[in-house]
Design an enzyme around this catalytic site. Structure first.
Site, mmCIF file in Angstrom:
data_model
loop_
_atom_site.group_PDB
_atom_site.id
_atom_site.type_symbol
_atom_site.label_atom_id
_atom_site.label_comp_id
_atom_site.label_asym_id
_atom_site.label_seq_id
_atom_site.Cartn_x
_atom_site.Cartn_y
_atom_site.Cartn_z
ATOM 1 C CB THR A 135 14.157 56.189 80.521
ATOM 2 O OG1 THR A 135 12.670 56.633 81.245
ATOM 3 C CG2 THR A 135 15.089 56.409 81.892
ATOM 4 N N GLY A 136 13.169 59.393 80.315
ATOM 5 C CA GLY A 136 12.819 60.563 81.189
ATOM 6 C C GLY A 136 11.771 61.400 80.078
ATOM 7 C CB THR A 196 7.987 54.231 75.995
ATOM 8 O OG1 THR A 196 7.821 55.054 76.946
ATOM 9 C CG2 THR A 196 8.039 55.430 75.230
ATOM 10 N NE ARG A 245 5.778 63.027 74.903
ATOM 11 C CZ ARG A 245 5.981 62.306 75.361
ATOM 12 N NH1 ARG A 245 5.185 60.918 75.978
ATOM 13 N NH2 ARG A 245 7.027 63.069 76.333
ATOM 14 C CB SER A 295 7.295 49.329 77.598
ATOM 15 O OG SER A 295 7.463 48.104 78.158
ATOM 16 C CB THR A 306 11.205 54.728 78.375
ATOM 17 O OG1 THR A 306 11.105 55.912 77.961
ATOM 18 C CG2 THR A 306 12.046 54.228 77.352
#
Length: 351
Positions: free
Chosen positions: A266-267, A233, A243, A90, A215
């Protein structure tokens, strides 16, 4: 796989912001990303550095909340520190796109009134979380993106930096490695970036395993009984075509509601968006009466896993109940409640 932490008490809320008599005055839970984070791939020095960063985050939040500051203030303050820490994906430590840019996403939400702000694809704002808050408080909109978001940031007097400010050699090398794997061309080195430096091979391997979807996020409870959540992030290494993942999507990567809970995720963002992970957890608490950990586990361990998604969440209720759940080998995470000791963890076998 089940990874849990539950605060000592759990109550069903009867009104927005309602607190049980034994609820803590304030509470915090933070994460720094989830992924294939394993002891065997972590040097003692790196392990200690991440734990120190998470401990500092708690101390920063404690200073805000203990003095009577708001949950929103605590969330923003902690995340700005993460955004300046090159260890995390980040702000200054963000990964690079396939075009050789750092494109930053962030969101913040106030559980008092469901007010929220988000930004996507910004490249020159030092603290995207502060921009997200400015969108929430000083614009009629919820989300801004790209050039328009940066114009608004300048109008609001937020700190604007040269894009080279975000450059780190480790992330650039990770992008080069990923583009090589994909058979895509390597973009020119960013103007203003420092000269090439050696990069530890172990750090690159760790990046490829744990930070591809990294993230940072925070959920806070203040002394007034309000919750707030925020997430920030750099997205995914070598991402293409503009994206955008779940971090700036309210209800997917971030959600806060005084009637239920606050969540930061987060993921693999595509799955978190499709499942609306953050708001889904809060809805299970509010409408089905699940306790926080049960709600988080249902969404992460059952529903997300069944879809093939990976990642985790941290969550917190206005009653002070804390939970985290993740289906990856590890997640950088920490929590603290008023009057209690901080708890910092990295690997899946830690409480």
């Amino acid at each position: 796989m089940r990874h849990v932490l539950i605060a000592a008490m759990s109550v069903l809320l009867t009104a927005p912001g309602a607190l049980a008599e034994d609820a803590p005055d304030w509470a915090l839970v933070v994460h720094g990303g989830a992924g294939v984070i394993e002891r065997g791939a972590m040097t003692p020095e790196t392990d200690a550095a991440y734990r120190a960063a998470m401990t500092r985050a708690l101390a920063t939040g404690e200073a805000v909340l203990e003095s009577g500051g708001s949950a929103i203030d605590a969330v923003e303050r902690i995340i700005t520190e993460f955004e300046d820490d090159a260890m995390f994906n980040s702000g200054r430590g963000a990964v690079f796109t396939a075009a050789g840019r750092n494109e930053l996403d962030s969101s913040i939400m106030d559980g008092r009134d469901l007010n929220a702000g988000a930004v996507a694809g910004v490249t020159s704002v030092r603290h995207p979380i502060s921009l997200a808050r400015a969108v929430m408080e000083h614009s009629p909109h919820v989300m801004l993106q790209g050039e328009g978001a940066e114009t608004f940031a300048a109008e609001q007097g937020l700190e604007i930096v040269d894009p080279a400010f975000f450059f780190t050699e480790r992330r650039w090398a990770s992008m080069e490695r990923e583009l090589g794997r994909l058979g895509l061309p390597i973009p020119p080195r960013p103007e203003g970036a420092p000269g090439p430096e050696p990069v530890d091979e172990g750090a690159l391997l760790r990046d490829s395993r744990e930070h591809r979807f990294g993230t940072v996020g925070v959920v806070a409870l203040d002394m007034q009984g309000h919750v707030a959540a925020g997430t920030s992030t750099g997205g995914t290494t070598a991402k293409r075509w503009g994206r955008v993942g779940d971090s700036p999507i309210l209800g997917a990567g971030t959600y806060a509601n005084d009637r239920s809970c606050g969540v930061s995720a987060t993921g693999t963002g595509e799955y978190f968006i499709r499942l609306t992970v953050a708001s889904r957890i809060c809805a299970l608490v509010e409408f089905e009466g699940l306790d926080l950990q049960a709600a988080a586990d249902r969404v992460i361990q059952d529903e997300l896993t069944a879809m093939g998604g990976d990642g985790g969440v941290v969550a917190l209720t206005p009653a002070g109940e804390i939970a985290w759940s993740f289906n990856t080998p590890g997640m950088y995470r920490a929590r603290q409640s008023a009057g209690g000791q901080p708890l910092v963890a990295i690997y899946g076998d830690e409480e």
